[in-house]
Enzyme design. Structure first.
Site, PDB file in Angstrom:
ATOM      1  CG  ASP A 245      39.486  19.974 -23.587  1.00 25.18           C
ATOM      2  OD1 ASP A 245      40.124  19.174 -24.277  1.00 25.18           O
ATOM      3  OD2 ASP A 245      39.966  20.494 -22.554  1.00 25.18           O
TER       4      ASP A 245
ATOM      5  CD  GLU B  20      46.224  20.667 -23.902  1.00 20.55           C
ATOM      6  OE1 GLU B  20      46.092  20.818 -22.695  1.00 20.55           O
ATOM      7  OE2 GLU B  20      45.404  21.141 -24.728  1.00 20.55           O
TER       8      GLU B  20
HETATM    9  C1  GLC Z   1      43.180  20.667 -21.635  1.00 22.17           C
HETATM   10  C2  GLC Z   1      43.123  19.323 -22.328  1.00 22.17           C
HETATM   11  C3  GLC Z   1      42.330  18.291 -21.586  1.00 22.17           C
HETATM   12  C4  GLC Z   1      42.379  18.552 -20.092  1.00 22.17           C
HETATM   13  C5  GLC Z   1      41.698  19.877 -19.832  1.00 22.17           C
HETATM   14  C6  GLC Z   1      41.742  20.255 -18.336  1.00 22.17           C
HETATM   15  O1  GLC Z   1      43.120  21.696 -22.579  1.00 22.17           O
HETATM   16  O2  GLC Z   1      42.700  19.305 -23.679  1.00 22.17           O
HETATM   17  O3  GLC Z   1      42.877  17.008 -21.924  1.00 22.17           O
HETATM   18  O4  GLC Z   1      41.719  17.504 -19.389  1.00 22.17           O
HETATM   19  O5  GLC Z   1      42.241  20.933 -20.610  1.00 22.17           O
HETATM   20  O6  GLC Z   1      43.058  20.499 -17.944  1.00 22.17           O
END
Ligand code: GLC
Length: 727
Positions: free
Chosen positions: A295, A487
C-alpha cells in the site's frame, strides 16, 4: 477493445520497437517478443536477458506527481500510479491517455523495452477521470445481493479505465467490515465473508475487459480493534481465516492478478512484513500466482519511524512483497533495493520470483503487443448505456428500512424535498471521487436525487434547509447523512448520528405535520434509533454515485426496493462492533430490507400487551396456495440463496414456515430476513418477528448462505405450512 487481443500488426510493432530488421523472420524475433510462445517461456527468456538493475526496477512503482517519464527510463520502473485525485491537467480522458502513453514511451526506451503498468483507484467507476460513470460504493453493491450485476459493474468500469489509458485498478476492496466506526466501511461489500466472497464477480468483470484487478487489503483490514484504520487486528489465525480470508480465496479462484497488502497489523505485526500470511498462506496455501503490491508508502511504517530504510525495504521484499508502491523518493528506494540484492540481504531468487509474477501479468495483458492506450472506447466514458447500468445498481442498492405505507409516493403527489444531500452530487458519491477524500458540491457530471425526483414527479418543491414547508404537501423527503471522507479521515470514535443541520431540517419538516421520509446518504449505518419514531419511512441510499435517479425510482415506485442490509444496523452507537450472529439485538438486522408489499411496523419495542406472533408458534391453517422463487449465486465451495415466497391464497398467514429438502450435501451456514435451520437434509425457514406474517398476495424474501461439496442442485419441492408450492 480489451488489450488481451493479439494482432500481427501488434507483433510487428513490438518487433520494430526492439530495433530489429523491418521485415523480421521468425528467427529474428526474440522469444520474449513472440506472442505465439507460452507466457512462461517468454518470461523465462526475458528474465535471462535482464540485468540486476532491470530486475530491481521492475519491483518499484512510482507516483506520477513525483516520478516522471525520465525516472521510468533511468530507474527502469515497472509501474506508475495515480493516487486518489492525482490527475493530469486538464482532467480529460484524452489527457489521461496522453499521460499514459508518455510513461509507456519512457518504459519502452529501456534496453529491453519492458512496458510499464499504470495503476489507479477505480473503485466505483473510473472515479479520478472527469465524466466517468460513478457507481454506488461497495456497501451499496453488497446491498443488491446481485453478483451478476456487480460483475457488469466491473466490466463497465474496466471499459472506462481502458479508454482513459490505464490498465490496472486497485479494486475491489474485499475487506469484511466488522466495525462501522471504520472510515472504510463503505468500501466493503458487507460484514460477512460469504456476502463479500459472492461479490468477487467484479474481479471477473474487470479482468474480462483487460484490466488487472487488485483484491485488497490483505489481510484483516476490516477487523481492527475499534475499527481504527491501519490499526491492529487482534484476532487468532483461526478467526482471521474464518472471517477475513474467504474473500481472498474467492478472488484468487477468480484469477485476481494482484493483491494489495494491507497497512494494518495482525497481532501487532505489520502485514507488509508478515511473511507467514503472505508467502505461506496467500502464495502457498491459496496458490496465488499473481503479484502482491504494497500500500501507499506502507514500507515506511515498518520500523515505526518516518521514511523508509534499507532494512525496511529488505524486510518487505523478503516477506513476499513483489511490487512496492513508492510515492516519495523513488530513486533512493531503488538504490536501497539494488544494494540489498548486491549484499545478498535480498536473495536474487526472491527478486526473480517477483519479476516472474509481474512479467507474467504484463504478457497476459498483451502489453508487449499493445503497449499504448487504446482510445477507441473514449466515447463510452460516461455514456447513457453505462449510466443506465449504474442507475439499476443504485435502484437495487436501496434498502427500505421502515415504511408505514407512505412509500411509494405517486408521481402526481405534491412533494417537498429538503436536506444537504438532496442536490449534491459530491455528497451522493462520497470519497474517492475526483479527489482522494471526495467533496461536497458539483464535483462530477450526473443526476442528483432531487433531479431524479423532478424528472419523474409533477410537483416537487426544494428547499435545502426545509424553509417554506407547510401542511399542504403529500410528504416531505429529507435527504441527509454524511459528507465525503476516505480512509482514516472517516474513522469515528463512536458511530455518528445526524448532524445539527440535518436535525434542524427534520424538525422543521415534522413541525409542518406532513409525513416525513428520511433518505440517508451515508457510507455506513448511523445512530438514528431515537429519531426513527418520527419518520414515516427510512431509506438507506448509501453512496449511490452519479445516478441519483435510481433513488427517485424507488421513492416513486418505479422500482420496488429489493436491497438487503449488508451490515447490521445498531440500536445505539454503544453496540459497535455489532455483527450478524453476535447475539446483540440490532435496530435492523443484517439482511433486513422491505419492499412495497409489506409495511414494517416501527421496530422500536412494542408497548402492546399482545405479543407479536412468535415464529415458533404452530403454523396457521393450511393456506390456499403458495409460490416460491429460488435463485442462487454459487462459488466453488458454497453459495448464497435468495428465496421469494408468495401467499397465493385468499387468507392471511399469521406465521409462515417454508420447508424443503436438500438433494445433495448442502449445509446452511447463516441466513437473513428469516430464521433458517437445518436438520439432516430438511431445511425449515420461519419469519423474524417483523415478517412472521404473509398477507394474501404478499411476497416476502429472505436469504441464506450455505456450503456445498461440489454440486448445488436446487430443491425439488417447497412447502409452505405443509402445502406444496409452485416454483
Ligand atoms: C491508499 C489506500 C489504498 C489505495 C492506495 C493507492 O492509501 O489504502 O486502498 O489503493 O493508497 O491510492
Amino acid at each position: 477493445m480489451p488489450r488481451i487481443v493479439r494482432t500481427v500488426a501488434g507483433t510487428l510493432a513490438a518487433v520494430l520497437l526492439t530495433g530489429l530488421a523491418a521485415s523480421p523472420s521468425a528467427a529474428d524475433v526474440l522469444p520474449y517478443l513472440d506472442p505465439s510462445l507460452p507466457v512462461a517461456d517468454r518470461v523465462t527468456d526475458l528474465l535471462g536477458r535482464m540485468t540486476p538493475d532491470d530486475k530491481t526496477g521492475q519491483l518499484v512503482q512510482g507516483e506520477r506527481a513525483t516520478a516522471g517519464p525520465a525516472d521510468v527510463t533511468s530507474l527502469r520502473l515497472g509501474s506508475v500510479l495515480s493516487g486518489g485525485g492525482s490527475a493530469p491537467t486538464p482532467n480529460t480522458p484524452a489527457a489521461w491517455a496522453d499521460m499514459y502513453d508518455s510513461y509507456q514511451r519512457a518504459a519502452l526506451a529501456t534496453p529491453l523495452k519492458i512496458p510499464m503498468l499504470y495503476g489507479i483507484d477505480a473503485v466505483h467507476g473510473n472515479n479520478n477521470v472527469a465524466g466517468a460513470t460513478i457507481f454506488p460504493h461497495n456497501v451499496g453493491l453488497g446491498a443488491t445481493r446481485d453478483p451478476a450485476l456487480v460483475q457488469r459493474v466491473g466490466q463497465i468500469t474496466a471499459q472506462e479505465v481502458t479508454a482513459a489509458g490505464q490498465d490496472w485498478t486497485f479494486a475491489p476492496c474485499v475487506c469484511v467490515a466488522r466495525d462501522d466506526r471504520w472510515g472504510r466501511t463503505y468500501e466493503s461489500f458487507g460484514e460477512t465473508p460469504e456476502l463479500v466472497s459472492s461479490m468477487t464477480t467484479i474481479v471477473t468483470g474487470l479482468q474480462d475487459e483487460g484490466v488487472l484487478a487488485t483484491a485488497k487489503h490483505y489481510l484483516g483490514d476490516g477487523g481492527t480493534t475499534n475499527g481504527v484504520d491501519q490499526g491492529d487486528t487482534q484476532l487468532t489465525e483461526a478467526q482471521l481465516r474464518a472471517i477475513h480470508l474467504p474473500p481472498f480465496r474467492a478472488a484468487v479462484e477468480r484469477g485476481a492478478g494482484s493483491i494489495m497488502i494491507s497497512f494494518n497489523s495482525v497481532g501487532g505485526q505489520k502485514m507488509t512484513a508478515n511473511r507467514h500470511l503472505i508467502i505461506d498462506v496467500l502464495k502457498g496455501e491459496l496458490g496465488f500466482t499473481g503479484f502482491t503490491v504494497s500500500d501507499w508508502a506502507a514500507v515506511d511504517q515498518l520500523d515505526g519511524r518516518p521514511g523508509f530504510t534499507a532494512a525496511e525495504v529488505a524486510d518487505a521484499v523478503n516477506a513476499g512483497l513483489d511490487m512496492l508502491m513508492v510515492p516519495e523518493d523513488v530513486s533512493r528506494f531503488v538504490g536501497y533495493l539494488r544494494a540489498g540484492v548486491q549484499s545478498g540481504q535480498i536473495p536474487m531468487s526472491r527478486v526473480d520470483d517477483a519479476n516472474r509474477r509481474i512479467l507474467t501479468k504484463k504478457f497476459e495483458l498483451g502489453l508487449f503487443e499493445h503497449p499504448y492506450a487504446d482510445r477507441s472506447g473514449i466515447a463510452q466514458i460516461g455514456s447513457a448505456e453505462h449510466r443506465a447500468v449504474a442507475r439499476q445498481a443504485v435502484r437495487e442498492s436501496q434498502v427500505l428500512l421502515k415504511n408505514d405505507g407512505i412509500l411509494p409516493l405517486a408521481p402526481s403527489a405534491k412533494i417537498f424535498v429538503a436536506g444537504k444531500s438532496a442536490d449534491d452530487l459530491g455528497n451522493q458519491s462520497g470519497g474517492w471521487t475526483m479527489s482522494w477524500q471526495g467533496a461536497s458540491g458539483a464535483t462530477i457530471s450526473g443526476t442528483s436525487i432531487l433531479a431524479g425526483l423532478r424528472a419523474a414527479a409533477s410537483s416537487v418543491t426544494y428547499s435545502r434547509d426545509g424553509s417554506g414547508i407547510d401542511g399542504s404537501y403529500t410528504a416531505a423527503i429529507a435527504v441527509v447523512g454524511e459528507t465525503p471522507y476516505a480512509e482514516g479521515k472517516g474513522d469515528r470514535s463512536t458511530l455518528p448520528g445526524l448532524d445539527a443541520d440535518d436535525r434542524a431540517v427534520l424538525s422543521r419538516l415534522r413541525a409542518a405535520g406532513v409525513p416525513v421520509i428520511t433518505v440517508l446518504v451515508s457510507g455506513r449505518p448511523l445512530d438514528v434509533a431515537a429519531d426513527l419514531p418520527g419518520w414515516n419511512a427510512l431509506l438507506a441510499a448509501w453512496l449511490p454515485g452519479s445516478e441519483g435517479a435510481g433513488v427517485a425510482d424507488v421513492l416513486l415506485g418505479a422500482y420496488a426496493p429489493t436491497g438487503k442490509l449488508p451490515v447490521t444496523w445498531p440500536q445505539s452507537a454503544g453496540q459497535e462492533p455489532i455483527n450478524d450472529g453476535d447475539g446483540k439485538t440490532p435496530l435492523f438486522p443484517y439482511g433486513h430490507g422491505l419492499t412495497f408489499t409489506t409495511n414494517d411496523p416501527d421496530p422500536t419495542p412494542s408497548t402492546s400487551t399482545t405479543p407479536s406472533p412468535s415464529p415458533s408458534t404452530s403454523p396457521s391453517p393450511v393456506p390456499a396456495g403458495c409460490r416460491v422463487a429460488y435463485s442462487t449465486s454459487d462459488w466453488s465451495t458454497g453459495f448464497t440463496g435468495t428465496v421469494g415466497v408468495t401467499n397465493t391464497g385468499a387468507t392471511a398467514i399469521p406465521s409462515w414456515k417454508l420447508t424443503w429438502t436438500w438433494p445433495a450435501a448442502q449445509t446452511v451456514t447463516q441466513s437473513w430476513s428469516a430464521r433458517v435451520t437445518q436438520s439432516g437434509a430438511t431445511v425449515t425457514a420461519v419469519g423474524e418477528t417483523w415478517n412472521a406474517g404473509l398477507a394474501p398476495g404478499a411476497t416476502l424474501s429472505f436469504g441464506f448462505n450455505a456450503t456445498h461439496s461440489g454440486a448445488n442442485p436446487r430443491p425439488a419441492a417447497f412447502a409452505l405450512n405443509g402445502t406444496p408450492c409452485t416454483t
